[in-house]
Design a protein around this motif. Structure first.
Motif, PDB file in Angstrom:
ATOM      1  N   TYR A   1       0.830  -1.207   0.000  1.00 47.08           N
ATOM      2  CA  TYR A   1       0.000   0.000   0.000  1.00 47.08           C
ATOM      3  C   TYR A   1       0.867   1.260   0.000  1.00 47.08           C
TER       4      TYR A   1
ATOM      5  N   SER B   1       2.463   1.624  -3.351  1.00 50.51           N
ATOM      6  CA  SER B   1       1.538   2.082  -4.404  1.00 50.51           C
ATOM      7  C   SER B   1       1.307   3.587  -4.318  1.00 50.51           C
ATOM      8  N   LEU B   2       1.287   4.116  -3.108  1.00 52.81           N
ATOM      9  CA  LEU B   2       1.119   5.562  -2.951  1.00 52.81           C
ATOM     10  C   LEU B   2       2.379   6.299  -3.399  1.00 52.81           C
TER      11      LEU B   2
ATOM     12  N   LYS C   1       2.403   6.738  -6.900  1.00 59.29           N
ATOM     13  CA  LYS C   1       1.353   7.680  -7.313  1.00 59.29           C
ATOM     14  C   LYS C   1       0.226   7.002  -8.077  1.00 59.29           C
TER      15      LYS C   1
ATOM     16  N   ASP D   1      -3.684   5.482  -8.134  1.00 55.32           N
ATOM     17  CA  ASP D   1      -4.929   6.091  -7.667  1.00 55.32           C
ATOM     18  C   ASP D   1      -5.164   5.793  -6.181  1.00 55.32           C
ATOM     19  N   PHE D   2      -5.314   6.849  -5.387  1.00 54.89           N
ATOM     20  CA  PHE D   2      -5.418   6.695  -3.935  1.00 54.89           C
ATOM     21  C   PHE D   2      -6.668   5.913  -3.534  1.00 54.89           C
ATOM     22  N   ALA D   3      -7.817   6.266  -4.088  1.00 51.55           N
ATOM     23  CA  ALA D   3      -9.071   5.611  -3.703  1.00 51.55           C
ATOM     24  C   ALA D   3      -9.046   4.131  -4.058  1.00 51.55           C
TER      25      ALA D   3
ATOM     26  N   GLN E   1      -6.402   2.150  -4.470  1.00 50.08           N
ATOM     27  CA  GLN E   1      -5.444   1.421  -3.638  1.00 50.08           C
ATOM     28  C   GLN E   1      -5.949   1.271  -2.205  1.00 50.08           C
ATOM     29  N   THR E   2      -6.609   2.294  -1.685  1.00 56.16           N
ATOM     30  CA  THR E   2      -7.137   2.218  -0.323  1.00 56.16           C
ATOM     31  C   THR E   2      -8.230   1.162  -0.226  1.00 56.16           C
TER      32      THR E   2
END
Length: 299
Positions: free
Chosen positions: A154, A157-158, A161, A163-165, A167-168
């Motif tokens: 996680y 992945s952040l 860069k 997609d935050f939503a 990956q969350t």
């Protein structure tokens, strides 16, 4: 204590005193047993030799996650991780099974072998406290083993860069999956380990159960797929712990199925509900079997 001689009798004070400190009770004893068992699963507080295998397995799990992250960052135009969060534990099942086979017997077999169970129950701790502490500790150890690599994925992945939503959401689904995974496998491992005071037999029983059940189910699923009996594939998955988790996360957590035939053979919502009920029944059943087992050995 008195000493008698023909001439006289003397009384000696040998220093015994009543305990007048705080009595912390069952809750403290249960927490202490849980903490000790969780630390013991990773060899903490034990000899250096006891730390080798669990720490190596933990390191490999984290290293694999780090390699996946490195690939995601290094390769241009990547939009997602090459391995989904919900797939990680399924792919790494051999290492997780080895960890369980080594640490479940260590958690319970020594107490049985050296007959120390009655000593636990002579204190303010009951059978339910012992079983709950051991079960929770083993499940927590497995959760640490499986959730830490997901956290690495996680964070990576952040950093890449992505997609935050997205990956969350995937990370949250992965955590739910490995939580169920940890509860199910901890129960199965402890039940098998508690059947014998011999640690070697416990290790062999856990490895054999996980390996044979998965191998048999995968083989039968392959045969069913090869004979165009696709409907049987999803129901065969009920007979192995790994395929049970695979079915639950495919039905409810957006995972891609590892069954032969892929999404075509994956369980839908109705079959997924059956999978989930079987998982919950096995978790509750494992706890009940452990309670029954320690009713006898605790006498």
């Amino acid at each position: 204590m008195s000493t008698q001689t023909p001439e006289t009798t003397r009384i000696h004070n040998i220093g015994y005193r009543n305990y007048d400190g705080a009595r912390l009770g069952r809750a403290y004893a249960r927490r202490s047993l849980y903490s000790q068992s969780l630390r013991g699963a990773y060899g903490l507080g034990r000899s250096a030799k006891s730390k080798v295998l669990p720490m190596i397995l933990f390191g490999i799990m984290c290293l694999v996650a780090a390699i996946i992250v490195s690939v995601a960052i290094a390769v241009p135009n990547q939009t997602d991780l090459v391995l989904k969060y919900t797939r990680f534990a399924i792919v790494m099942q051999a290492l997780i099974g080895l960890f369980l086979a080594a640490q479940a017997p260590q958690s319970v077999s020594r107490d049985l072998r050296f007959k120390s169970i009655p000593l636990y129950f002579s204190r303010p701790i009951e059978r339910a406290d012992y079983v709950l502490a051991k079960y929770a500790a083993m499940a927590s150890a497995l959760f640490v083993l499986t959730a830490t690599p997901l956290l690495i994925l996680y964070i990576g992945s952040l950093l890449a860069k992505f997609d935050f939503a997205h990956q969350t959401k995937g990370f949250a689904q992965g955590l739910v999956s490995v939580a169920l995974f940890s509860l199910l496998f901890a129960g199965i491992g402890l039940v098998l380990a508690a059947l014998t005071p011999r640690r070697g037999f416990g290790v062999a029983a856990v490895i054999a159960t996980l390996t044979i059940s998965y191998g048999a189910v995968s083989t039968l699923q392959g045969i069913a797929y090869g004979t165009d009996n696709v409907d049987a594939i999803q129901w065969l998955g009920l007979f192995s712990p790994i395929t049970l988790i695979d079915g639950v996360q495919t039905a409810f957590l957006g995972a891609s199925s590892a069954f032969p035939g892929g999404e075509q053979a994956a369980p839908g919502a109705a079959a997924g509900a059956v999978y989930l009920l079987v998982v919950l029944a096995l978790i509750a059943g494992s706890y009940a079997v452990l309670m029954r087992r320690y009713r006898k050995v605790g006498l």
